[in-house]
Design an enzyme around this catalytic site. Structure first.
Site, PDB file in Angstrom:
ATOM      1  N   LYS A   1       0.819  -1.219   0.000  1.00  0.00           N
ATOM      2  CA  LYS A   1       0.000   0.000   0.000  1.00  0.00           C
ATOM      3  C   LYS A   1       0.860   1.280   0.000  1.00  0.00           C
ATOM      4  O   LYS A   1       2.068   1.228   0.264  1.00  0.00           O
ATOM      5  CB  LYS A   1      -0.924  -0.026   1.217  1.00  0.00           C
ATOM      6  CG  LYS A   1      -1.941  -1.175   1.186  1.00  0.00           C
ATOM      7  CD  LYS A   1      -2.954  -1.036   2.313  1.00  0.00           C
ATOM      8  CE  LYS A   1      -3.968  -2.160   2.292  1.00  0.00           C
ATOM      9  NZ  LYS A   1      -5.026  -1.979   3.323  1.00  0.00           N
TER      10      LYS A   1
ATOM     11  N   TYR B   1     -12.552  -1.963  -3.719  1.00  0.00           N
ATOM     12  CA  TYR B   1     -13.042  -2.057  -2.335  1.00  0.00           C
ATOM     13  C   TYR B   1     -14.570  -1.938  -2.251  1.00  0.00           C
ATOM     14  O   TYR B   1     -15.095  -1.610  -1.186  1.00  0.00           O
ATOM     15  CB  TYR B   1     -12.373  -0.990  -1.472  1.00  0.00           C
ATOM     16  CG  TYR B   1     -10.971  -1.384  -1.019  1.00  0.00           C
ATOM     17  CD1 TYR B   1     -10.764  -2.505  -0.220  1.00  0.00           C
ATOM     18  CD2 TYR B   1      -9.866  -0.626  -1.364  1.00  0.00           C
ATOM     19  CE1 TYR B   1      -9.498  -2.867   0.208  1.00  0.00           C
ATOM     20  CE2 TYR B   1      -8.583  -0.979  -0.937  1.00  0.00           C
ATOM     21  CZ  TYR B   1      -8.419  -2.102  -0.148  1.00  0.00           C
ATOM     22  OH  TYR B   1      -7.162  -2.460   0.290  1.00  0.00           O
TER      23      TYR B   1
ATOM     24  N   ARG C   1      -1.915 -14.350   4.762  1.00  0.00           N
ATOM     25  CA  ARG C   1      -2.602 -13.668   5.863  1.00  0.00           C
ATOM     26  C   ARG C   1      -1.834 -13.825   7.175  1.00  0.00           C
ATOM     27  O   ARG C   1      -1.803 -12.937   8.007  1.00  0.00           O
ATOM     28  CB  ARG C   1      -4.043 -14.164   5.984  1.00  0.00           C
ATOM     29  CG  ARG C   1      -4.872 -13.690   4.799  1.00  0.00           C
ATOM     30  CD  ARG C   1      -6.290 -14.171   4.839  1.00  0.00           C
ATOM     31  NE  ARG C   1      -7.084 -13.493   5.847  1.00  0.00           N
ATOM     32  CZ  ARG C   1      -7.568 -12.260   5.712  1.00  0.00           C
ATOM     33  NH1 ARG C   1      -7.313 -11.564   4.620  1.00  0.00           N
ATOM     34  NH2 ARG C   1      -8.297 -11.720   6.653  1.00  0.00           N
TER      35      ARG C   1
ATOM     36  N   THR D   1      -5.392  -7.186  10.628  1.00  0.00           N
ATOM     37  CA  THR D   1      -5.658  -5.905   9.952  1.00  0.00           C
ATOM     38  C   THR D   1      -5.177  -4.715  10.772  1.00  0.00           C
ATOM     39  O   THR D   1      -4.527  -3.805  10.258  1.00  0.00           O
ATOM     40  CB  THR D   1      -7.180  -5.751   9.694  1.00  0.00           C
ATOM     41  OG1 THR D   1      -7.629  -6.896   8.976  1.00  0.00           O
ATOM     42  CG2 THR D   1      -7.493  -4.494   8.915  1.00  0.00           C
TER      43      THR D   1
ATOM     44  N   ARG E   1       2.570  -6.381   9.276  1.00  0.00           N
ATOM     45  CA  ARG E   1       1.818  -5.245   9.823  1.00  0.00           C
ATOM     46  C   ARG E   1       2.337  -4.833  11.200  1.00  0.00           C
ATOM     47  O   ARG E   1       2.394  -3.644  11.516  1.00  0.00           O
ATOM     48  CB  ARG E   1       0.327  -5.574   9.855  1.00  0.00           C
ATOM     49  CG  ARG E   1      -0.280  -5.486   8.440  1.00  0.00           C
ATOM     50  CD  ARG E   1      -1.651  -6.065   8.419  1.00  0.00           C
ATOM     51  NE  ARG E   1      -2.376  -5.804   7.172  1.00  0.00           N
ATOM     52  CZ  ARG E   1      -3.425  -6.494   6.784  1.00  0.00           C
ATOM     53  NH1 ARG E   1      -3.875  -7.494   7.530  1.00  0.00           N
ATOM     54  NH2 ARG E   1      -4.033  -6.206   5.654  1.00  0.00           N
TER      55      ARG E   1
ATOM     56  N   ASN F   1      -1.990   0.230   6.660  1.00  0.00           N
ATOM     57  CA  ASN F   1      -1.490  -1.027   7.239  1.00  0.00           C
ATOM     58  C   ASN F   1      -0.602  -1.817   6.267  1.00  0.00           C
ATOM     59  O   ASN F   1      -0.500  -3.034   6.355  1.00  0.00           O
ATOM     60  CB  ASN F   1      -2.643  -1.858   7.810  1.00  0.00           C
ATOM     61  CG  ASN F   1      -3.609  -2.337   6.751  1.00  0.00           C
ATOM     62  OD1 ASN F   1      -3.526  -1.926   5.594  1.00  0.00           O
ATOM     63  ND2 ASN F   1      -4.523  -3.208   7.131  1.00  0.00           N
TER      64      ASN F   1
ATOM     65  N   HIS G   1      -2.280  -5.442   1.634  1.00  0.00           N
ATOM     66  CA  HIS G   1      -3.586  -6.097   1.512  1.00  0.00           C
ATOM     67  C   HIS G   1      -3.336  -7.515   1.043  1.00  0.00           C
ATOM     68  O   HIS G   1      -2.431  -7.759   0.251  1.00  0.00           O
ATOM     69  CB  HIS G   1      -4.460  -5.379   0.478  1.00  0.00           C
ATOM     70  CG  HIS G   1      -5.642  -6.191   0.039  1.00  0.00           C
ATOM     71  ND1 HIS G   1      -6.810  -6.259   0.757  1.00  0.00           N
ATOM     72  CD2 HIS G   1      -5.811  -7.027  -1.020  1.00  0.00           C
ATOM     73  CE1 HIS G   1      -7.651  -7.083   0.152  1.00  0.00           C
ATOM     74  NE2 HIS G   1      -7.071  -7.565  -0.936  1.00  0.00           N
TER      75      HIS G   1
ATOM     76  N   GLU H   1      -9.788 -10.919  -7.464  1.00  0.00           N
ATOM     77  CA  GLU H   1      -8.858  -9.803  -7.273  1.00  0.00           C
ATOM     78  C   GLU H   1      -7.669  -9.908  -8.226  1.00  0.00           C
ATOM     79  O   GLU H   1      -7.173  -8.895  -8.722  1.00  0.00           O
ATOM     80  CB  GLU H   1      -8.381  -9.768  -5.823  1.00  0.00           C
ATOM     81  CG  GLU H   1      -9.493  -9.366  -4.857  1.00  0.00           C
ATOM     82  CD  GLU H   1      -9.048  -9.289  -3.398  1.00  0.00           C
ATOM     83  OE1 GLU H   1      -9.889  -8.958  -2.550  1.00  0.00           O
ATOM     84  OE2 GLU H   1      -7.855  -9.550  -3.112  1.00  0.00           O
TER      85      GLU H   1
HETATM   86  P1  CMP Z   1      -7.510  -4.463   3.624  1.00  0.00           P
HETATM   87  O1  CMP Z   1      -7.070  -5.868   3.860  1.00  0.00           O
HETATM   88  O2  CMP Z   1      -6.888  -3.750   2.484  1.00  0.00           O
HETATM   89  O3  CMP Z   1      -9.109  -4.432   3.440  1.00  0.00           O
HETATM   90  C1  CMP Z   1      -9.892  -3.292   3.744  1.00  0.00           C
HETATM   91  C2  CMP Z   1      -9.108  -2.233   4.425  1.00  0.00           C
HETATM   92  O4  CMP Z   1      -9.852  -1.245   5.098  1.00  0.00           O
HETATM   93  C3  CMP Z   1      -8.267  -2.858   5.521  1.00  0.00           C
HETATM   94  O5  CMP Z   1      -7.225  -3.608   4.956  1.00  0.00           O
HETATM   95  C4  CMP Z   1      -7.841  -1.624   6.317  1.00  0.00           C
HETATM   96  O6  CMP Z   1      -6.622  -1.076   5.884  1.00  0.00           O
HETATM   97  C5  CMP Z   1      -8.958  -0.620   6.022  1.00  0.00           C
HETATM   98  N1  CMP Z   1      -9.652  -0.209   7.231  1.00  0.00           N
HETATM   99  C6  CMP Z   1      -9.714   1.051   7.695  1.00  0.00           C
HETATM  100  N2  CMP Z   1     -10.447   1.091   8.813  1.00  0.00           N
HETATM  101  C7  CMP Z   1     -10.861  -0.166   9.080  1.00  0.00           C
HETATM  102  C8  CMP Z   1     -11.657  -0.763  10.102  1.00  0.00           C
HETATM  103  N3  CMP Z   1     -12.169  -0.037  11.109  1.00  0.00           N
HETATM  104  N4  CMP Z   1     -11.866  -2.104  10.046  1.00  0.00           N
HETATM  105  C9  CMP Z   1     -11.367  -2.847   9.031  1.00  0.00           C
HETATM  106  N5  CMP Z   1     -10.609  -2.330   8.024  1.00  0.00           N
HETATM  107  C10 CMP Z   1     -10.358  -1.006   8.051  1.00  0.00           C
END
Ligand code: CMP
Length: 140
Positions: free
Chosen positions: A11, A51, A87, A93, A104, A114, A117, A128
């Site tokens: 990212k 998204y 993962r 996350t 992360r 973070n 993805h 994807e």
């Molecule tokens: P990602 O795996 O890219 O999928 C969705 C993204 O939303 C997640 O990683 C986070 O970076 C972002 N995000 C921001 N706020 C939140 C939240 N409160 N809960 C989950 N994902 C979040």
């Protein structure tokens, strides 16, 4: 489980800090093979579509803004059980909850910024991967 593919995105927070190589080393050291990779600056339309499942979530607009704030590196990773393995290597996350030694935990700035993805299921991985790559760009 068998050989599987997953989509990974490095990212904007990570490309901004020049962490692409360090993150790739974590992926490769875990046994994930990078079989396709390109650096892109996502358009708003691409980020919104990618998204789309989060469209109703309160963080959607911020997430889209963040994902277009700088370059990303999109990748296809391959390994036995690649979705789960990636993962595990990424960690939770929210970096505050991510286990020691995960990408992360070590690199992410916040739940939004973070660093990476990864697809959350084999089915989503297929969609994807197709979103960003044609078959001829993937060299297994
Ligand atoms: P990602 O795996 O890219 O999928 C969705 C993204 O939303 C997640 O990683 C986070 O970076 C972002 N995000 C921001 N706020 C939140 C939240 N409160 N809960 C989950 N994902 C979040």
């Amino acid at each position: 489980m068998g050989v599987e593919r997953t989509l990974s995105i490095i990212k904007p927070d990570a490309t901004r800090r020049n962490l692409t190589g360090k993150i790739n080393a974590r992926l490769e050291d875990s046994g994930l093979k990078i079989i396709a990779q390109k650096r892109l600056h996502l358009t708003r339309g691409q980020a919104e579509k990618f998204y789309e499942v989060h469209k109703e979530r309160p963080f959607y607009n911020d997430l889209v803004e963040f994902m277009i704030s700088g370059p990303v590196v999109v990748q296809v990773l391959e390994a036995d059980g690649a979705v789960a393995l990636n993962r595990k290597v990424m960690g939770e996350t929210n970096p505050a909850n991510a286990a020691e030694g995960t990408i992360r935990r070590d690199f992410a700035e916040s739940i939004e910024a973070n660093s990476v993805h990864g697809s959350d299921s084999a089915e989503n991985a297929q969609n994807e991967i197709r979103f960003f790559f044609s078959e001829t760009e993937i060299v297994g």
